[in-house]
Design a protein around this motif. Structure first.
Motif, PDB file in Angstrom:
ATOM      1  N   THR B  81       0.961  -0.718   0.235  1.00 42.72           N
ATOM      2  CA  THR B  81      -0.444  -0.094  -0.046  1.00 42.72           C
ATOM      3  C   THR B  81       1.366   1.403  -0.062  1.00 42.72           C
ATOM      4  O   THR B  81       0.601   2.350  -0.734  1.00 42.72           O
ATOM      5  CB  THR B  81      -0.909  -0.136   1.614  1.00 42.72           C
ATOM      6  N   VAL B  85       0.491   2.011  -4.163  1.00 47.69           N
ATOM      7  CA  VAL B  85      -0.039   3.461  -3.732  1.00 47.69           C
ATOM      8  C   VAL B  85       0.458   4.392  -3.902  1.00 47.69           C
ATOM      9  O   VAL B  85       0.334   6.107  -4.458  1.00 47.69           O
ATOM     10  CB  VAL B  85      -1.180   2.626  -2.922  1.00 47.69           C
ATOM     11  N   LEU B  86       0.936   4.837  -2.224  1.00 45.43           N
ATOM     12  CA  LEU B  86       1.048   6.007  -1.549  1.00 45.43           C
ATOM     13  C   LEU B  86       1.544   6.831  -2.247  1.00 45.43           C
ATOM     14  O   LEU B  86       2.558   8.066  -2.602  1.00 45.43           O
ATOM     15  CB  LEU B  86       0.616   5.902  -0.592  1.00 45.43           C
ATOM     16  N   ALA B  88       3.521   5.865  -5.382  1.00 47.98           N
ATOM     17  CA  ALA B  88       3.476   6.717  -6.776  1.00 47.98           C
ATOM     18  C   ALA B  88       2.568   7.953  -6.313  1.00 47.98           C
ATOM     19  O   ALA B  88       3.240   9.031  -7.374  1.00 47.98           O
ATOM     20  CB  ALA B  88       2.712   5.826  -7.364  1.00 47.98           C
ATOM     21  N   VAL B  89       1.279   7.935  -5.637  1.00 49.23           N
ATOM     22  CA  VAL B  89       0.853   9.254  -6.160  1.00 49.23           C
ATOM     23  C   VAL B  89       1.595  10.640  -5.390  1.00 49.23           C
ATOM     24  O   VAL B  89       2.343  10.874  -5.706  1.00 49.23           O
ATOM     25  CB  VAL B  89      -0.246   9.208  -5.120  1.00 49.23           C
TER      26      VAL B  89
END
Lengths: 93, 498
Positions: B81, B85-86, B88-89
């Motif tokens: 996570t 995801v985080l 990458a943002v």
């Protein structure tokens, strides 16, 4: 539109709805599959984000101009007024 | 005998990696821009892997499987996570913005960028100082991981300090000989190598124990609680605070942050961004599951050893186990080099030159940088001998320290109204508090302050998370109360128009 999308992508990368679930599917706990699938989904969403031009819009850049400037020496790559060492944008590409 | 083979493979591999670095060094120009940023000419594959390689640390290879072995495979979800995801943002929010600004003004370090924006030498020094402070435990972590890995591989024939010393010596040799280009190329080769070999290792071990289903089955027989999501140390508080502090922390790591300046076009950043979640998963899945499955295997993990080498030794031939460990150590060495290299550029550009000797010649600066690396790595080695915590604990401390830097930086990147004083207070106060909390657990002089705050029903929340909010609040509020200084120039961070 992308801000809530990203928020959901981050929030549910952790399989909260499966908290405490211990079912094993195809050799692995089911929540591991959720996570694997979710990261795959995130990669697709990121790809869509990049392709839609929102990548540039998010920074207030004009997507058309930016893409046109890529690869050649577009007007936006050239100069800057500051006293810093400015390395010519074109040389780097 | 087997210890001899293992050690031979490890040392041989490290020497080969050093040789590649030297070849890269020979084709390097000697300007600072090239030494630190490889002339901003890094392509997609190399950027992707050189950022990826920073994940190839003791934290991933040894700390992660150790935790999965002890507490269950949920660590995969935490790391996936935060990194997949985080991060990458944030890669887009912080990285792309920094790339746009860096490309316009030729910045090489974060401190330089902020110092220039706010017209403040002090802020530049503060950012560099804070970064070097938290880099220290992270370099230490690599040395601890290497020491424990060799204990596991050789069954204790090589003592802990021996492995730590070996990797320190290679780190110093490497970073003083090659610059960013050397590091970037070895990162790519090692990234590809590790990605493939960790899958081969997982397949080998899984087939030896009778398949994925059997491995999970015996894991569940030994530790039934591993099958259900959550529980044990994995409380919601732990998952959320670990994921947030590490993901924000990673963006402020000198070697990662400097990567944001190196891409040769924004297309490179975009492609890396879209591939990131998959790449992260490909690495973490086999590594952490091996750790979790090990809980159900009839193996004996010695005190102070890492679980992964022990599993490999039990189920694969010695040479293969040694190859995986060698690859992991070489990758760790390479990422430590990136850290030391970035750290040395922070040191010379943001501290030594502005504060000590503004007229230093280029060669004097280069020598100061190298000397700094030697001193830093040696001190970290000495500290690693004390083994102040588990790999995950030490790593988490470093990540949290960097995370406290991230929100003020994001404010600076996006809010024109942010002032120099707002930045200074927003960075200095939470850092001082966190440092006190960390030191209180290491030094016996003061009573130990709590690292987590329990919230009913959700487990302990890391205090660093609260301090991150404090850093944001201080930056915004103090910026409102103070006027921008005359030397500050918000337009330096504008990226559109002109």
């Amino acid at each position: 539109m992308w801000v809530p999308t990203f928020a959901v992508l981050v929030a549910f990368a952790v399989p909260w709805p499966l908290w405490g679930v211990d079912r094993v599917v195809a050799g692995l706990p089911v929540w591991i599959w959720w996570h694997v699938g979710w990261l795959g989904l995130s990669a697709l969403a990121f790809r869509a984000f990049v392709r839609s031009g929102a990548w540039e819009r998010g920074m207030g850049l004009d997507a058309e101009k930016r893409n046109a400037g890529e690869g050649d020496c577009g007007p936006d790559a050239a100069t800057d007024g500051g006293p810093d060492t400015v390395i010519d944008g074109c040389e780097r590409r | 005998m087997t210890a001899g083979i293992g050690l031979g493979v490890v040392v041989g591999y490290l020497i080969a990696a050093l040789a590649i670095g030297l070849v890269a060094y020979r084709i390097t120009e000697s300007t600072a821009e090239d030494y630190y940023l490889a002339n901003r000419s890094i392509g997609t594959l190399v950027l992707l892997f050189t950022t990826f390689a920073t994940l190839l640390s003791a934290f991933t290879f040894f700390g992660g499987p150790n935790l999965a072995y002890a507490a269950g495979p949920e660590w995969l979800v935490v790391m996936g996570t935060l990194d997949g995801v985080l991060f990458a943002v944030l890669w887009y929010v912080v990285g792309y913005k920094q790339w746009l600004i860096g490309e316009r003004h030729g910045y090489v370090t974060l401190g330089e960028m902020l110092g220039d924006r706010f017209g403040s030498r002090g802020l530049r020094g503060l950012v560099a100082g804070v970064s070097l402070l938290w880099l220290f435990p992270y370099v230490m972590l690599q040395q601890m991981g290497a020491g424990e890995a060799l204990v596991g591989l050789t069954g204790g024939a090589v003592p802990y300090w021996g492995g730590a010393a070996l990797v320190t010596a290679f780190m110093i040799a490497y970073v003083t000989l090659a610059g960013m280009r050397g590091v970037a190329w070895t990162d790519t080769i090692q990234g590809l190598f590790m990605l493939s070999i960790v899958w081969i290792a997982a397949a080998w071990v899984v087939s030896a124990v009778g398949g994925v289903g059997a491995a999970t089955g015996s894991m569940l027989t030994a530790r039934p609680e591993f099958g259900s999501f959550g529980g044990g140390v994995y409380t919601p508080g732990f998952i959320v605070s670990t994921a947030i502090t590490i993901a924000f922390g990673v963006t402020m790591f000198p070697q990662i942050n400097q990567r944001f300046f190196v891409a040769d076009s924004s297309a490179v950043l975009k492609r890396s961004f879209a591939l990131w979640p998959v790449l992260v998963l490909l690495l973490f899945l086999p590594a952490f599951l091996l750790g979790a499955w090990a809980a159900g295997m009839p193996i004996d993990v010695p005190e102070g050893a890492n679980v992964l080498p022990v599993v490999l030794n039990a189920y694969t031939p010695t040479w293969f186990a040694a190859l995986v460990i060698a690859g992991a150590m070489a990758a760790m060495m390479s990422s430590s080099d990136s850290m030391l290299l970035s750290g040395s550029s922070y040191f010379t550009r943001d501290l030594y030159r502005p504060f000590v000797n503004p007229d230093a010649s280029a060669s004097r600066e280069a020598w100061t940088a190298r000397l700094g690396v030697v001193v830093f790595a040696t001190l970290a080695f000495l500290a690693s001998l004390l083994r102040p915590g588990t790999l995950i604990e030490v790593g988490d401390t470093a990540f949290s320290g960097f995370a406290l830097l991230s929100l003020p930086v994001i404010c600076a990147l996006y809010r024109d109204r942010t002032t120099r004083d707002g930045m200074a207070v927003g960075i200095a106060v939470p850092q001082a508090v966190y440092l006190l909390v960390v030191l209180s657990s290491v030094l016996p002089l003061v009573p130990t302050l709590p690292r987590t705050v329990a919230v009913a029903g959700t487990g302990g929340w890391d205090v660093a998370l609260g301090l991150m909010l404090l850093s944001l609040a201080l930056t915004v509020v103090v910026s409102r109360l103070t006027a921008p200084t005359a030397d500050g120039d918000a337009s330096r961070f504008a990226v559109a128009g002109d």
